[in-house]
Design a protein around this motif. Structure first.
Motif, PDB file in Angstrom:
ATOM      1  N   PHE A 156       0.908  -1.242   0.193  1.00 53.96           N
ATOM      2  CA  PHE A 156       0.071  -0.104   0.462  1.00 53.96           C
ATOM      3  C   PHE A 156       0.844   1.307   0.296  1.00 53.96           C
ATOM      4  N   GLU A 157       1.978   1.454   0.750  1.00 51.53           N
ATOM      5  CA  GLU A 157       3.063   2.389   1.021  1.00 51.53           C
ATOM      6  C   GLU A 157       3.545   2.955  -0.629  1.00 51.53           C
ATOM      7  N   ILE A 158       4.410   1.795  -1.432  1.00 51.27           N
ATOM      8  CA  ILE A 158       4.961   1.951  -2.250  1.00 51.27           C
ATOM      9  C   ILE A 158       3.528   2.650  -3.599  1.00 51.27           C
ATOM     10  N   LEU A 159       2.274   2.035  -3.529  1.00 45.54           N
ATOM     11  CA  LEU A 159       1.155   2.457  -4.036  1.00 45.54           C
ATOM     12  C   LEU A 159       0.503   4.082  -3.598  1.00 45.54           C
ATOM     13  N   GLU A 160       0.425   4.154  -2.760  1.00 44.84           N
ATOM     14  CA  GLU A 160      -0.176   5.342  -2.372  1.00 44.84           C
ATOM     15  C   GLU A 160       1.053   6.614  -2.100  1.00 44.84           C
ATOM     16  N   GLN A 161       2.131   6.415  -2.467  1.00 43.77           N
ATOM     17  CA  GLN A 161       3.295   7.132  -2.511  1.00 43.77           C
ATOM     18  C   GLN A 161       3.261   7.241  -4.530  1.00 43.77           C
ATOM     19  N   LYS A 162       2.909   7.144  -5.587  1.00 38.47           N
ATOM     20  CA  LYS A 162       2.671   6.700  -6.872  1.00 38.47           C
ATOM     21  C   LYS A 162       2.682   8.257  -7.197  1.00 38.47           C
ATOM     22  N   GLN A 163       3.757   9.254  -7.674  1.00 39.91           N
ATOM     23  CA  GLN A 163       2.483  10.168  -8.295  1.00 39.91           C
ATOM     24  C   GLN A 163       1.439  10.071  -8.931  1.00 39.91           C
ATOM     25  N   GLU A 164       1.138   9.636  -9.677  1.00 40.94           N
ATOM     26  CA  GLU A 164      -0.209   9.205  -9.977  1.00 40.94           C
ATOM     27  C   GLU A 164      -1.099   9.113  -9.340  1.00 40.94           C
ATOM     28  N   ASN A 165      -0.864   8.490  -8.287  1.00 45.47           N
ATOM     29  CA  ASN A 165      -1.972   8.310  -7.148  1.00 45.47           C
ATOM     30  C   ASN A 165      -2.018   9.840  -6.314  1.00 45.47           C
ATOM     31  N   ILE A 166      -1.202   9.938  -6.291  1.00 45.49           N
ATOM     32  CA  ILE A 166      -1.171  11.012  -5.019  1.00 45.49           C
ATOM     33  C   ILE A 166      -1.798  12.776  -6.351  1.00 45.49           C
ATOM     34  N   GLU A 167      -1.745  12.574  -7.127  1.00 44.80           N
ATOM     35  CA  GLU A 167      -3.323  13.200  -7.970  1.00 44.80           C
ATOM     36  C   GLU A 167      -4.324  13.391  -7.951  1.00 44.80           C
ATOM     37  N   LYS A 168      -4.212  11.462  -8.686  1.00 45.97           N
ATOM     38  CA  LYS A 168      -5.927  11.458  -8.312  1.00 45.97           C
ATOM     39  C   LYS A 168      -6.772  11.403  -7.268  1.00 45.97           C
ATOM     40  N   ARG A 169      -5.911  11.089  -5.834  1.00 47.39           N
ATOM     41  CA  ARG A 169      -6.417  11.384  -4.203  1.00 47.39           C
ATOM     42  C   ARG A 169      -6.691  13.629  -4.334  1.00 47.39           C
ATOM     43  N   LYS A 170      -6.123  13.717  -4.778  1.00 45.46           N
ATOM     44  CA  LYS A 170      -5.785  15.360  -5.251  1.00 45.46           C
ATOM     45  C   LYS A 170      -7.213  15.867  -5.818  1.00 45.46           C
ATOM     46  N   LYS A 171      -7.152  15.342  -7.044  1.00 46.81           N
ATOM     47  CA  LYS A 171      -8.068  14.974  -8.037  1.00 46.81           C
ATOM     48  C   LYS A 171      -9.527  15.302  -7.585  1.00 46.81           C
ATOM     49  N   TYR A 172      -9.724  13.979  -6.880  1.00 48.02           N
ATOM     50  CA  TYR A 172     -11.200  13.232  -6.422  1.00 48.02           C
ATOM     51  C   TYR A 172     -11.477  14.277  -5.305  1.00 48.02           C
ATOM     52  N   ILE A 173     -10.418  14.347  -3.908  1.00 45.32           N
ATOM     53  CA  ILE A 173     -10.972  15.243  -2.588  1.00 45.32           C
ATOM     54  C   ILE A 173     -11.089  16.492  -3.279  1.00 45.32           C
ATOM     55  N   ASP A 174     -10.979  17.579  -3.782  1.00 50.94           N
ATOM     56  CA  ASP A 174     -11.117  18.493  -4.672  1.00 50.94           C
ATOM     57  C   ASP A 174     -12.504  18.225  -5.692  1.00 50.94           C
ATOM     58  N   LEU A 175     -12.406  18.018  -6.225  1.00 47.48           N
ATOM     59  CA  LEU A 175     -13.997  17.281  -6.332  1.00 47.48           C
ATOM     60  C   LEU A 175     -14.626  17.058  -5.494  1.00 47.48           C
ATOM     61  N   ILE A 176     -14.486  16.595  -4.029  1.00 42.75           N
ATOM     62  CA  ILE A 176     -15.922  16.357  -3.183  1.00 42.75           C
ATOM     63  C   ILE A 176     -16.119  17.689  -2.761  1.00 42.75           C
ATOM     64  N   GLU A 177     -15.174  18.219  -2.096  1.00 43.68           N
ATOM     65  CA  GLU A 177     -15.571  19.621  -2.197  1.00 43.68           C
ATOM     66  C   GLU A 177     -15.607  20.772  -2.420  1.00 43.68           C
ATOM     67  N   LYS A 178     -15.833  20.233  -3.589  1.00 39.13           N
ATOM     68  CA  LYS A 178     -16.245  21.139  -4.578  1.00 39.13           C
ATOM     69  C   LYS A 178     -17.955  21.032  -4.892  1.00 39.13           C
ATOM     70  N   LEU A 179     -18.822  19.996  -4.802  1.00 43.55           N
ATOM     71  CA  LEU A 179     -19.468  19.535  -5.213  1.00 43.55           C
ATOM     72  C   LEU A 179     -20.213  19.569  -2.918  1.00 43.55           C
ATOM     73  N   SER A 180     -19.446  18.857  -2.510  1.00 45.97           N
ATOM     74  CA  SER A 180     -19.769  19.477  -1.130  1.00 45.97           C
ATOM     75  C   SER A 180     -20.646  20.546  -1.001  1.00 45.97           C
ATOM     76  N   LYS A 181     -20.042  21.289  -1.081  1.00 46.90           N
ATOM     77  CA  LYS A 181     -20.306  23.085  -1.515  1.00 46.90           C
ATOM     78  C   LYS A 181     -21.183  22.683  -2.414  1.00 46.90           C
ATOM     79  N   LYS A 182     -21.106  22.840  -3.273  1.00 45.57           N
ATOM     80  CA  LYS A 182     -22.521  23.442  -4.461  1.00 45.57           C
ATOM     81  C   LYS A 182     -23.802  22.915  -3.813  1.00 45.57           C
ATOM     82  N   TYR A 183     -24.268  21.820  -3.689  1.00 44.03           N
ATOM     83  CA  TYR A 183     -25.193  20.533  -2.596  1.00 44.03           C
ATOM     84  C   TYR A 183     -24.660  21.014  -1.064  1.00 44.03           C
ATOM     85  N   ASN A 184     -24.354  21.862  -1.136  1.00 44.75           N
ATOM     86  CA  ASN A 184     -24.613  21.594   0.455  1.00 44.75           C
ATOM     87  C   ASN A 184     -25.195  20.571   1.720  1.00 44.75           C
TER      88      ASN A 184
END
Length: 185
Positions: A156-184
């Motif tokens: 898991f540690e190796i997988l989680e530290q891959k740049q593509e997975n770091i970027e994936k987590r950021k992209k989707y956490i940002d999406l969650i934040e945006k949609l959470s605010k939009k729909y309250n």
């Protein structure tokens, strides 16, 4: 890195999206427009974060190790059940996408199918996560050999530290934040 903690944290992110799905569907029932673009983003999240990223780790690591190390104790039923539910979830999303395409082409009746498949997915996943967090993961923690847990944690540690997975987590956490605010929600 604790692999089970990573999976539980991912479940928390997925549950936030399930709540957003419910909010969008309630808005539709109340007469608001079908949020095609947001549904498309949610489908992307589900396919690439919830399914490929999260379910991939479960299916290719945790469940695999449980089948290898614990099948003589628990048989194949519990793990097979989780695989089956993953497949049911994929079916809901495939049908949601079909309903959205029909709606976009002018079939307003497909609103019902959009809501049915979105809520079906959300209900299935909420119950599925409850089982994994409270039964499957706890059983794995207490019954998998320490060597297996340590091996999985390292993978898991190796997988989680891959740049593509770091970027994936950021992209989707940002999406969650945006949609959470939009729909309250």
């Amino acid at each position: 890195m604790n692999s089970i903690d990573v999976l539980v944290n991912e479940h928390n992110n997925i549950k936030r999206v399930l709540k957003i799905i419910r909010c969008i569907c309630v808005n539709m029932v109340e007469g608001n427009k079908v949020e095609i673009d947001d549904f498309s983003k949610i489908i992307d999240f589900i396919r690439n974060y919830a399914d490929k990223y999260h379910h991939g780790k479960e299916e290719e690591m945790l469940f695999k190790y449980m089948q290898e190390d614990l099948s003589s104790d628990i048989g194949e039923g519990p793990v097979r059940g989780m695989f089956i539910e993953h497949d049911y979830a994929r079916s809901f999303i495939m049908n949601l996408e079909i309903a959205i395409k029909k709606y976009k082409s002018g079939n307003t009746e497909s609103k019902v199918d959009i809501i049915a498949n979105a809520i079906g997915y959300a209900n299935l996943l909420n119950n599925h996560i409850l089982k994994e967090d409270n039964v499957i993961y706890k059983y794995a923690i207490t019954h998998l050999p320490k060597e297996t847990i340590n091996k999985m944690n390292k993978e898991f540690e190796i997988l989680e530290q891959k740049q593509e997975n770091i970027e994936k987590r950021k992209k989707y956490i940002d999406l969650i934040e945006k949609l959470s605010k939009k729909y309250n929600c």
